[in-house]
Design an enzyme around this catalytic site. Structure first.
Site, PDB file in Angstrom:
ATOM      1  N   SER A 212      49.189   8.238  25.755  1.00 44.18           N
ATOM      2  CA  SER A 212      50.053   7.081  25.929  1.00 44.18           C
ATOM      3  C   SER A 212      50.746   6.636  24.651  1.00 44.18           C
ATOM      4  O   SER A 212      51.857   6.129  24.700  1.00 44.18           O
ATOM      5  CB  SER A 212      49.247   5.921  26.508  1.00 44.18           C
ATOM      6  OG  SER A 212      48.169   5.591  25.654  1.00 44.18           O
TER       7      SER A 212
ATOM      8  N   HIS B  10      51.008   8.779  32.319  1.00 41.97           N
ATOM      9  CA  HIS B  10      52.339   8.901  31.719  1.00 41.97           C
ATOM     10  C   HIS B  10      53.045  10.197  32.106  1.00 41.97           C
ATOM     11  O   HIS B  10      54.136  10.467  31.621  1.00 41.97           O
ATOM     12  CB  HIS B  10      52.250   8.794  30.194  1.00 41.97           C
ATOM     13  CG  HIS B  10      51.831   7.430  29.748  1.00 41.97           C
ATOM     14  ND1 HIS B  10      52.718   6.398  29.575  1.00 41.97           N
ATOM     15  CD2 HIS B  10      50.597   6.923  29.503  1.00 41.97           C
ATOM     16  CE1 HIS B  10      52.062   5.306  29.221  1.00 41.97           C
ATOM     17  NE2 HIS B  10      50.767   5.604  29.166  1.00 41.97           N
TER      18      HIS B  10
ATOM     19  N   LYS C  55      53.955   2.685  36.085  1.00 39.37           N
ATOM     20  CA  LYS C  55      54.839   3.295  35.084  1.00 39.37           C
ATOM     21  C   LYS C  55      56.034   3.929  35.798  1.00 39.37           C
ATOM     22  O   LYS C  55      56.874   3.202  36.323  1.00 39.37           O
ATOM     23  CB  LYS C  55      54.009   4.222  34.213  1.00 39.37           C
ATOM     24  CG  LYS C  55      53.113   3.347  33.329  1.00 39.37           C
ATOM     25  CD  LYS C  55      51.963   3.972  32.630  1.00 39.37           C
ATOM     26  CE  LYS C  55      51.217   2.875  31.865  1.00 39.37           C
ATOM     27  NZ  LYS C  55      49.850   3.232  31.519  1.00 39.37           N
TER      28      LYS C  55
END
Ligand SMILES: *Cc1c(COP(=O)(O)O)cnc(C)c1O
Length: 398
Positions: A181, A209, A238
């Site tokens: 991250s 991610h 995300k």
């Protein structure tokens, strides 16, 4: 000392160490340009990689769900909080990642703490990358298993630890993020899989991610490298644009998690609109090859422009670009000076990253236009003299 005085003493110490945090307040949605303290600035610090956080399809899906299901799930999943839309979302996410089953959580944080606590116990051993996310670290602690931390992205060190500590425990899990991250680098998943097979360990991969960004149809780094994880964790906060988390695995493993994960069992189910958003976002994400190409293109352009200027930006192939500053006060000064130049990039300091590695963390998003990236690069160019003189001072001190 009375409680409030003791708290005040701690707060003063925190402030004088320069590590207290107060977020900048946005006056807009997560657009390519955001309103920060009343000024329109280019936003380069969200995880909204595909630009879906304000996508009209998701807004529509959420408003339909509000009308159909109301705002609250009203109980934990096991009591009466399971609605058919939760199950549909789980089936859709299962299909998205290509595993057997999946379970929704309120957040990725709750997914990691719940799953690790459910899957490991006192007689087990966990092998964890040294830069794994706080939610993994906390999940490891909650499990009460023995934890061995291997050096970041270092299969040789992992192998040494497995040789030394695998036997004598019932279960073993090797835990890694796929895209890290804060550094934006990627885990050597094929090597980790081989070691897991050799040492009878399960591979636990946090794709927070990578999902939506990497791999065919945004299926993540495991899919890209054709590595089969035993457990895959994702977040809907995300690239998926909203909020929530999930854990995918075999049907049996997911059933154990449903029965034992305390952050699932003892917590109100995610609101039905969160499930509706997961369903709608999965469709959008799968068909977003153009958005993936844009965000990766923006990142490649920024990374090489900043590198050529003299900023220390480690090589990488993800939208997360760290710019190493090292000193925590200097990183906040650089962040403020970029904000003056209408570019919003957050400084990242300990404990989010190890001491001495404070950095700016830049993340372009798919909805940025080329002109936004050009303007951001220009802002970095005009901040360069300060950065270079700081680096010179650092070198002279060595
Ligand atoms: C953000 C993040 C999480 C937590 O996900 P949330 O949905 O934001 O709670 C978990 N793991 C990693 C690697 C993350 O970066």
């Amino acid at each position: 000392m009375p409680f409030e005085s003791d708290i005040e003493r701690e707060l003063l110490a925190l402030r004088s160490s320069g590590l207290d945090r107060r977020p900048r307040v946005l006056g807009s949605s997560q657009l390519p340009e955001v309103l920060v303290e009343g000024r329109k600035v280019i936003g380069l610090c969200s995880n909204n990689y595909l630009g879906l956080a304000d996508h009209p399809d998701l807004v529509t899906a959420a408003s339909h769900a509000l009308r159909g299901f109301g705002v609250g799930a009203a109980a934990s999943r096991q009591v009466s909080g399971t609605m058919d839309i939760h199950l549909q979302a789980e089936q859709r996410l299962t299909r998205f990642v290509g595993l057997e089953a999946c379970v929704l959580f309120s957040s990725g944080y709750a997914a990691n703490t719940g799953a690790l606590q459910a899957l490991a116990g006192r007689s087990d051993v966990l092998f964890s990358d040294s830069l794994n996310h706080a939610s993994i670290i906390d999940g490891c602690r909650l499990s009460r298993a023995r934890v061995q931390v291997y050096r970041h992205r270092d299969p040789e060190h992992l192998q040494a630890l497995l040789s030394q500590h695998r036997s004598g425990s019932s279960r073993a899990l090797v835990i890694s993020e796929s895209v890290f991250s804060m550094d934006g680098d990627t885990a050597p998943l094929s090597e980790l899989r081989d070691l897991c097979d050799r040492f009878d360990a399960a591979l636990y991969v946090d794709e927070a991610h990578a999902l939506g960004v990497l791999g065919p149809r945004g299926q993540g780094l495991c899919a890209l490298l054709q590595v089969r994880p035993d457990v895959l964790v994702g977040t809907l906060g995300k690239a998926f644009g909203s909020a929530g988390g999930f854990v995918a695995a075999s049907a049996n493993t997911v059933e154990i998690i449903r029965n034992k994960a305390r952050s699932y069992f003892f917590s109100t189910a995610p609101p039905p609109l969160q499930a509706a958003l997961a369903l709608a976002a999965a469709d959008l994400v799968e068909s977003s090859d153009d958005r993936r190409a844009r965000v990766l293109g923006h990142a490649a352009r920024m990374r090489s422009a900043l590198g050529e200027m003299g900023y220390e930006t480690p090589a990488g192939s993800t939208p997360i670009i760290p710019v190493l500053v090292r000193e925590r006060d200097a990183v906040m000064r650089l962040s403020s000076s970029l904000l003056e130049k209408r570019v919003f990039v957050q400084g990242i300091r300990p404990p989010s990253v190890p001491i001495g590695t404070s950095r700016l963390r830049l993340t372009p998003i798919a909805s940025h236009e080329d002109i936004h990236i050009t303007r951001a690069i220009d802002a970095f160019r005009s901040a360069l003299p300060d950065y270079l003189s700081l680096r010179k001072r650092q070198r002279n001190r060595l």
